[in-house]
Design a protein around this motif. Structure first.
Motif, mmCIF file in Angstrom:
data_model
loop_
_atom_site.group_PDB
_atom_site.id
_atom_site.type_symbol
_atom_site.label_atom_id
_atom_site.label_comp_id
_atom_site.label_asym_id
_atom_site.label_seq_id
_atom_site.Cartn_x
_atom_site.Cartn_y
_atom_site.Cartn_z
ATOM 1 N N UNK A 399 99.467 72.541 36.751
ATOM 2 C CA UNK A 399 99.910 71.788 35.572
ATOM 3 C C UNK A 399 99.141 70.484 35.507
ATOM 4 N N UNK A 400 98.635 70.176 34.307
ATOM 5 C CA UNK A 400 97.906 68.923 34.118
ATOM 6 C C UNK A 400 98.024 68.499 32.669
ATOM 7 N N UNK A 401 97.682 67.247 32.411
ATOM 8 C CA UNK A 401 97.783 66.709 31.052
ATOM 9 C C UNK A 401 96.904 65.472 30.938
ATOM 10 N N UNK A 402 96.469 65.142 29.708
ATOM 11 C CA UNK A 402 95.733 63.897 29.530
ATOM 12 C C UNK A 402 96.599 62.688 29.865
ATOM 13 N N UNK A 403 96.034 61.745 30.553
ATOM 14 C CA UNK A 403 96.777 60.555 30.964
ATOM 15 C C UNK A 403 97.301 59.795 29.751
ATOM 16 N N UNK A 404 98.590 59.472 29.785
ATOM 17 C CA UNK A 404 99.190 58.663 28.740
ATOM 18 C C UNK A 404 99.389 59.358 27.410
ATOM 19 N N UNK A 405 99.119 60.643 27.327
ATOM 20 C CA UNK A 405 99.239 61.352 26.051
ATOM 21 C C UNK A 405 100.696 61.609 25.699
ATOM 22 N N UNK A 406 100.994 61.621 24.429
ATOM 23 C CA UNK A 406 102.313 62.039 23.968
ATOM 24 C C UNK A 406 102.418 63.557 24.079
ATOM 25 N N UNK A 407 103.663 64.031 24.173
ATOM 26 C CA UNK A 407 103.863 65.479 24.251
ATOM 27 C C UNK A 407 103.300 66.196 23.028
ATOM 28 N N UNK A 408 103.402 65.554 21.877
ATOM 29 C CA UNK A 408 102.862 66.177 20.658
ATOM 30 C C UNK A 408 101.349 66.363 20.758
ATOM 31 N N UNK A 409 100.690 65.422 21.430
ATOM 32 C CA UNK A 409 99.245 65.530 21.626
ATOM 33 C C UNK A 409 98.908 66.678 22.568
ATOM 34 N N UNK A 410 99.682 66.800 23.648
ATOM 35 C CA UNK A 410 99.463 67.886 24.609
ATOM 36 C C UNK A 410 99.626 69.237 23.911
ATOM 37 N N UNK A 411 100.679 69.373 23.119
ATOM 38 C CA UNK A 411 100.910 70.624 22.397
ATOM 39 C C UNK A 411 99.773 70.896 21.415
ATOM 40 N N UNK A 412 99.301 69.847 20.760
ATOM 41 C CA UNK A 412 98.228 70.015 19.779
ATOM 42 C C UNK A 412 96.926 70.435 20.446
ATOM 43 N N UNK A 413 96.638 69.904 21.629
ATOM 44 C CA UNK A 413 95.426 70.309 22.366
ATOM 45 C C UNK A 413 95.463 71.808 22.640
ATOM 46 N N UNK A 414 96.593 72.283 23.110
ATOM 47 C CA UNK A 414 96.715 73.710 23.420
ATOM 48 C C UNK A 414 96.489 74.549 22.170
ATOM 49 N N UNK A 415 97.147 74.162 21.074
ATOM 50 C CA UNK A 415 97.023 74.961 19.851
ATOM 51 C C UNK A 415 95.610 74.896 19.279
ATOM 52 N N UNK A 416 94.948 73.767 19.407
ATOM 53 C CA UNK A 416 93.568 73.649 18.924
ATOM 54 C C UNK A 416 92.655 74.606 19.677
ATOM 55 N N UNK A 417 92.789 74.639 20.998
ATOM 56 C CA UNK A 417 91.961 75.536 21.802
ATOM 57 C C UNK A 417 92.257 76.996 21.468
ATOM 58 N N UNK A 418 93.520 77.303 21.200
ATOM 59 C CA UNK A 418 93.878 78.662 20.799
ATOM 60 C C UNK A 418 93.255 79.009 19.449
ATOM 61 N N UNK A 419 93.433 78.132 18.478
ATOM 62 C CA UNK A 419 92.953 78.411 17.121
ATOM 63 C C UNK A 419 91.441 78.553 17.088
ATOM 64 N N UNK A 420 90.759 77.777 17.890
ATOM 65 C CA UNK A 420 89.303 77.856 17.927
ATOM 66 C C UNK A 420 88.803 79.009 18.792
ATOM 67 N N UNK A 421 89.712 79.661 19.503
ATOM 68 C CA UNK A 421 89.324 80.778 20.347
ATOM 69 C C UNK A 421 88.553 80.366 21.580
ATOM 70 N N UNK A 422 88.761 79.154 22.052
ATOM 71 C CA UNK A 422 87.933 78.633 23.148
ATOM 72 C C UNK A 422 88.606 78.724 24.508
ATOM 73 N N UNK A 423 89.932 78.645 24.557
ATOM 74 C CA UNK A 423 90.650 78.731 25.836
ATOM 75 C C UNK A 423 92.102 79.076 25.559
ATOM 76 N N UNK A 424 92.703 79.762 26.523
ATOM 77 C CA UNK A 424 94.124 80.101 26.436
ATOM 78 C C UNK A 424 94.833 79.429 27.606
#
Length: 463
Positions: A399-424
């Protein structure tokens, strides 16, 4: 004149009928993966669904297009639109990339199509299942006199069976106690079995605390009150292992049934390096293990191991057309008590092939490789100035996350990578925050793949 029916997969002619079709399937799998070009298709759910609609066309046409076209089109569409666990950047879930030899064995199981509900449908398959489940049960319970194991569809069915066996021994007053880290299937199993909702013990540090469990057991009453305690060896969110020896000791003192959900961590038994993580496992009465997680089998490949085969007697059931008493008395094996399901596949074949091909040591090497990968990823996260690591991994989850990021940002990073097909990547709640979750089950992943994963997360965090 009526047209000849399509060829069958079984029998002596079956292999010749399958051979050209397999060439079509394998070509479509390869071409679909190339078309995808990454761990999953880009564009998100609607784009993926649109591509499937276009490939499928009319699902039930009046006139078929033939085997070659149907296989080529739809296998290609499925491969192009897959979240492929064989891709090193597909690392979200306990969804393993299956070994090629296990998938090949699964083809044989499909072609022969034995049904594991009566011996006259599965003479050899039932014998293979009996031998392999006995060997795996002995791996879980090495000192037991009569261990056994049932083949299941996975952890959910295995945990439900464990509760069912306990209920049949102790009655409907049975209470279940689980940690907050436990799999959701215990709550569903209690509901299905008409048992009270499980008592949940908080796990603020991620694992079940013996002192907190003792308090919960004391609140439920004395030794006359039947209780099942479900510990976890490999939590879904963090891959943590409850303190099994201490919990086993407490359950014995409190006269509670001890069950361990080792769906994730159980195959660590194959590793000479990491099997010590499961010390205390053999003191359970029942243990859940999934070989379609850290065992590299195509789903489904679950097991419920029991320390005493006599516990399974309550599953006995008679249907005259499947296991008539006189057939059983004459020596035909009775298979209905081996599952709550009737028709079921010979899922044990792929496991038998894998065990024979790789042995305990070969599987242990795969376990060790994935544990090492998780540690390597944790090292990279710790060295990255803009990322926080939740904790050093126990199994293969990081488990890891960007330092100081809001939870909404963490969720958005995951969804961006999914939508772009770059990482799951997965997501997990821990310490009151949302974390990105990497579950590393691909022994072919490289340090370069891990570095790429870090780079993708860092890049998305700074958009």
């Amino acid at each position: 004149m009526r047209a000849a029916p399509p060829p069958l997969a079984g029998g002596a002619p079956g292999a010749d009928a399958l051979r050209p079709l397999l060439d079509t399937v394998l070509d479509a799998l390869r071409e679909g993966a190339h078309a995808r070009g990454g761990p999953l298709p880009a564009g998100g759910p609607e784009a993926a669904a649109r591509r499937v609609r276009e490939a499928l066309g009319e699902p039930l046409p009046d006139t078929g297009r033939g085997a070659d076209e149907a296989l080529r089109t739809l296998v290609h569409a499925l491969a192009e639109g897959a979240a492929d666990p064989a891709h090193p950047l597909c690392a979200a879930h306990l969804h393993t990339p299956p070994l090629a030899l296990a998938a090949a064995a699964d083809l044989a199981a499909s072609a022969l199509n034995p049904s594991m509900d009566s011996w006259d449908q599965a003479p050899a398959a039932s014998a293979v299942e009996a031998l392999v489940t006995a060997a795996l049960a002995a791996e879980v319970f090495p000192a037991a006199d009569r261990p056994d194991a049932l083949v299941t569809t996975g952890g959910t069915e295995s945990n439900q069976l464990a509760l069912l066996l306990a209920r049949e021994r102790h009655g409907p007053a049975l209470r279940t106690v689980v940690g907050a880290n436990a799999h959701h299937s215990f709550h569903r199993a209690a509901w299905l079995l008409g048992l009270p909702e499980p008592v949940v013990v908080p796990t603020p540090r991620g694992t079940l605390d013996p002192a907190a469990l003792d308090t919960a057991l004391a609140a439920l009453g004395g030794p006359g009150r039947p209780v099942l305690v479900a510990a976890t060896a490999g939590t879904t969110d963090e891959g943590l292992i409850d303190p099994l020896p201490d919990l086993a000791e407490l359950c014995e003192a409190r006269h509670a049934v001890f069950h361990v959900d080792a769906a994730y961590g159980g195959p660590a038994l194959f590793s000479r390096t990491h099997r010590h993580l499961l010390d205390g496992l053999a003191r359970a009465r029942t243990v859940t293990v999934d070989l379609h997680k850290l065992g590299w089998q195509p789903a489904a490949a679950g097991l419920l191991a029991v320390r005493d085969a006599d516990d399974l007697a309550v599953l006995g059931h008679t249907a005259d057309y499947l296991n008539a008493d006189d057939d059983t008395d004459a020596g035909l094996p009775d298979l209905l008590g081996r599952s709550l399901r009737t028709t079921r596949r010979p899922d044990v074949l792929k496991t038998a092939v894998t065990l024979r091909a790789l042995g305990r040591d070969g599987l242990g090497v795969l376990v060790d490789a994935c544990v090492d990968l998780a540690r390597d990823l944790a090292d990279l996260v710790e060295k990255a100035p803009g990322l926080d690591l939740r904790a050093r991994p126990t199994l293969t989850t990081v488990l890891f996350r960007p330092s100081g990021a809001e939870d909404t940002t963490v969720a958005a990073i995951r969804r961006t990578l999914l939508t772009e097909g770059r990482a799951v990547l997965g997501r997990a709640e821990a310490d009151g925050r949302l974390w990105l979750k990497a579950t590393l089950l691909n022994p072919h992943a490289t340090p370069g793949d891990l570095a790429q994963l870090i780079t993708l997360v860092e890049g998305s965090a700074h958009r």
